[in-house]
Design an enzyme around this catalytic site. Structure first.
Site, PDB file in Angstrom:
ATOM      1  CD  GLU A  63      -7.982   1.915  -2.245  1.00  0.00           C
ATOM      2  OE1 GLU A  63      -8.950   1.156  -2.126  1.00  0.00           O
ATOM      3  OE2 GLU A  63      -7.686   2.789  -1.412  1.00  0.00           O
ATOM      4  CE  LYS A 110      -8.097  -0.058   8.157  1.00  0.00           C
ATOM      5  NZ  LYS A 110      -8.292   1.009   7.344  1.00  0.00           N
ATOM      6  CG  HIS A 138      -8.116  -6.213   5.033  1.00  0.00           C
ATOM      7  ND1 HIS A 138      -8.186  -4.855   5.189  1.00  0.00           N
ATOM      8  CD2 HIS A 138      -8.017  -6.417   3.709  1.00  0.00           C
ATOM      9  CE1 HIS A 138      -8.135  -4.272   4.011  1.00  0.00           C
ATOM     10  NE2 HIS A 138      -8.028  -5.192   3.081  1.00  0.00           N
ATOM     11  CG  HIS A 183      -3.947  -1.666   5.114  1.00  0.00           C
ATOM     12  ND1 HIS A 183      -4.381  -2.471   6.136  1.00  0.00           N
ATOM     13  CD2 HIS A 183      -5.071  -1.155   4.557  1.00  0.00           C
ATOM     14  CE1 HIS A 183      -5.702  -2.439   6.189  1.00  0.00           C
ATOM     15  NE2 HIS A 183      -6.146  -1.646   5.243  1.00  0.00           N
ATOM     16  CE  LYS A 196      -9.968   5.374   0.106  1.00  0.00           C
ATOM     17  NZ  LYS A 196     -10.007   3.936  -0.190  1.00  0.00           N
ATOM     18  CG  ASP A 230      -8.417   4.321   5.020  1.00  0.00           C
ATOM     19  OD1 ASP A 230      -9.117   3.591   5.755  1.00  0.00           O
ATOM     20  OD2 ASP A 230      -8.456   4.271   3.770  1.00  0.00           O
ATOM     21  CE  LYS A 272      -5.176  -7.012   0.831  1.00  0.00           C
ATOM     22  NZ  LYS A 272      -6.253  -7.082  -0.121  1.00  0.00           N
TER      23      LYS A 272
HETATM   24  C1  BG6 Z   1      -9.287  -0.552   4.001  1.00  0.00           C
HETATM   25  C2  BG6 Z   1      -9.366   0.935   3.869  1.00  0.00           C
HETATM   26  O1  BG6 Z   1      -8.734  -0.913   5.237  1.00  0.00           O
HETATM   27  O2  BG6 Z   1      -8.485  -1.064   2.968  1.00  0.00           O
HETATM   28  C3  BG6 Z   1      -9.919   1.312   2.522  1.00  0.00           C
HETATM   29  O3  BG6 Z   1     -10.193   1.450   4.890  1.00  0.00           O
HETATM   30  C4  BG6 Z   1      -9.124   0.667   1.419  1.00  0.00           C
HETATM   31  O4  BG6 Z   1      -9.947   2.716   2.339  1.00  0.00           O
HETATM   32  C5  BG6 Z   1      -8.998  -0.826   1.675  1.00  0.00           C
HETATM   33  O5  BG6 Z   1      -9.806   0.872   0.206  1.00  0.00           O
HETATM   34  C6  BG6 Z   1      -8.076  -1.490   0.691  1.00  0.00           C
HETATM   35  O6  BG6 Z   1      -8.150  -2.869   0.892  1.00  0.00           O
HETATM   36  P1  BG6 Z   1      -7.952  -3.869  -0.301  1.00  0.00           P
HETATM   37  O7  BG6 Z   1      -8.014  -5.211   0.333  1.00  0.00           O
HETATM   38  O8  BG6 Z   1      -9.050  -3.606  -1.272  1.00  0.00           O
HETATM   39  O9  BG6 Z   1      -6.602  -3.527  -0.854  1.00  0.00           O
END
Ligand code: BG6
Length: 524
Positions: free
Chosen positions: A250, A182, A212, A274, A370, A269, A216
């Site tokens: 984050e 993605k 991704h 997600h 962020k 993003d 998880k």
């Molecule tokens: C990514 C984003 O897909 O996922 C990032 O591009 C983000 O900006 C990240 O920080 C978060 O993934 P995780 O697994 O650390 O929660």
């Protein structure tokens, strides 16, 4: 909400630590990483492939080919690059060292310019040689660890170079599969164009779209929590649920990804993918089976029931300079490769509405950003209060409504708040929390999402990958908002300080519905 500090931990019964079940074994194959020295390969793919190897999840015979443009690199130099990535990921214990040489001899490097037909011809030639090292090879997995804007041309050229034969049937052998990451497109229209281009040369069962989050462990656990327990499922609807809050906060900024982030922004993003996936898994109907199509059919139905987000139900933010974990941090506009007057949002908060029988009238509040005060991803389901409260709260306390929190990360687990009688003569109640944490309960380390997803791609299981109709339905939800935001510059950016809880407008969005966001880091 005041939740008493009385917390009870839940333990897993039976053998402890719980023994790992053996990994399913994929058939013999060659994995080709295009963009082998890039950020994604370095941080995620090499560690995941090596850990899979250590866990006996790789085929009994395999080869991995790294493709980059650098003609100065050869197999040996490339193996050193991969070893560096493993070290950076913290994998350098004695056992790993021993098995490293077994892994390393299966790594090959191909210098090829993926912008030219000659590059693909070179890759073709080298693959024929590498194939000889894997007796009875059954498939080729191309992982495009490349900027998404290159996907259409790389897919077209792989096919033109006879590296991507179109398959009619998932059972065809040898198989060829392509993994992409993605964001799939920049909006609905470009996602459809990408899809049309891909379908010209390959079948849907050959294309693996990674989000991704779906790899998880705790995200997959949402399905188990909901559909293996009738206790929750019976109250999982508008009759009992008052609101749902999904948070992905984050502390990290955009790091060295300024160029990508300037194009993407928070909605592309993490929201379109997600967060909508988390929302979908929370809201979907039970599938008839745990199979790729049954699960994805239900996900698409709920995505189509989500109303496109209106500007008055959404808030955007961008971080300015601030203070985090005891140090001064710069603002987004001061980050590398970011325009000094950038209008790109690094924070979003939205209220989603789902038009179906189960969820009509239940707000789903979703926020992500962020450089916030704490890192944590969670889904919090707040249940309605009883129609008549018979018991007073203990002096100085306030009774909270039942709350179920699925912690995606960190302290992966689940907690449930409910009221109990306070010991004593008086009939007083108090809210307590029952907490299950994976690490304490099972005593095992989770697999990284990429391990799960790479294994599934080699096995040919698409359940945890996005289907094209899901991608398009998700774009339809955010496209109008993206268009509006791009046409209307924000009034004041930056509007939250690094290290804060986000812009005050997000609290106002919540307050308009009479609610309050959960504290950031409440789950850790
Ligand atoms: C990514 C984003 O897909 O996922 C990032 O591009 C983000 O900006 C990240 O920080 C978060 O993934 P995780 O697994 O650390 O929660």
């Amino acid at each position: 909400m005041t939740v008493s500090s009385v917390t009870t931990a839940m333990k897993v019964t039976g053998e402890f630590p719980v023994p790992r079940s053996p990994m399913p074994k994929p058939g013999r194959c060659v994995v080709i990483i295009l963009g082998a020295e890039g950020d994604l390969a370095h941080r995620k793919l090499w560690p995941a492939l090596f850990r899979l190897f250590l866990d006996d999840g790789m085929p009994d015979e395999f080869a991995i080919v790294g493709v980059e443009r650098d003609t100065a690199t050869n197999d040996e130099a490339f193996r050193a690059v991969v070893a560096g990535a493993l070290k950076a990921a913290g994998i350098d214990d004695a056992v790993s060292q021993e098995r490293w040489s077994e892994f390393a001899r299966r790594l090959f490097y191909v210098a090829a310019d993926l912008g030219t037909a000659e590059g693909y011809a070179e890759l073709h030639r080298r693959l024929e040689t590498v194939d000889q090292t894997v007796p009875d090879v059954q498939g080729h997995l191309f992982h495009l660890a490349l900027p998404p804007s290159l996907y259409p041309s790389v897919i077209r050229q792989l096919a033109a170079a006879d590296l991507l034969p179109k398959s009619r049937d998932p059972a065809d052998r040898p198989w060829t599969r392509v993994v992409i990451e993605k964001p799939f497109g920049h909006d609905g229209v470009s996602a459809q164009a990408l899809q049309r281009g891909a379908r010209r040369v390959m079948a849907e069962h050959q294309l693996y779209r990674i989000d991704h989050y779906l790899g998880k462990e705790t995200v997959q656990n949402l399905l188990v929590l909901r559909f293996a327990n009738s206790l929750f499922e019976t109250s999982w609807n508008r009759h009992y649920v008052e609101e749902v809050q999904i948070t992905a906060s984050e502390t990290l900024g955009v790091e060295h990804r300024g160029t990508y982030y300037e194009e993407a922004g928070v909605v592309r993003d993490v929201f379109q993918n997600h967060l909508l996936q988390l929302l979908t898994l929370t809201a979907m109907e039970p599938p008839t089976a745990f199979g790729a199509d049954s699960v994805r059919d239900e996900k698409v139905k709920v995505l189509r029931a989500i109303r496109p987000v209106q500007p008055d139900a959404a808030v955007r933010g961008q971080y300015g300079p601030g203070h985090l974990d005891g140090v001064d941090v710069r603002g987004y506009r001061q980050e590398e490769h970011v325009a000094p007057k950038s209008q790109t949002p690094t924070y979003g908060a939205m209220r989603f509405t789902i038009d179906n029988w189960r969820w009509q009238g239940v707000p789903f509040f979703v926020r992500a950003g962020k450089r916030l005060a704490a890192s944590g991803t969670e889904i919090a389901i707040r249940f309605r209060r009883p129609p008549l409260m018979l018991f007073p709260a203990e002096a100085g306390e306030r009774l909270a409504s039942n709350l179920l929190v699925a912690r995606i990360q960190p302290r992966e687990g689940i907690s449930l708040c409910f009221d109990v009688k306070v010991p004593g003569m008086a009939m007083q109640a108090r809210t307590v929390e029952m907490d299950f944490a994976y690490a304490e309960g099972f005593g095992t380390q989770e697999h990284d999402a990429y391990e799960t997803l790479l294994l599934d791609a080699m096995l040919g299981d698409q359940t945890l990958f996005m289907r094209s109709d899901e991608v398009e339905a998700a774009w339809a939800i955010v496209d109008p908002l993206l268009a509006y935001w791009e046409a209307q510059p924000p009034d004041r950016f930056p509007n939250y300080a690094a290290g804060s809880a986000g812009p005050p407008e997000a609290d106002e969005l919540m307050a308009r519905s009479g609610g309050k966001w959960r504290g950031l880091g409440a789950n850790s």
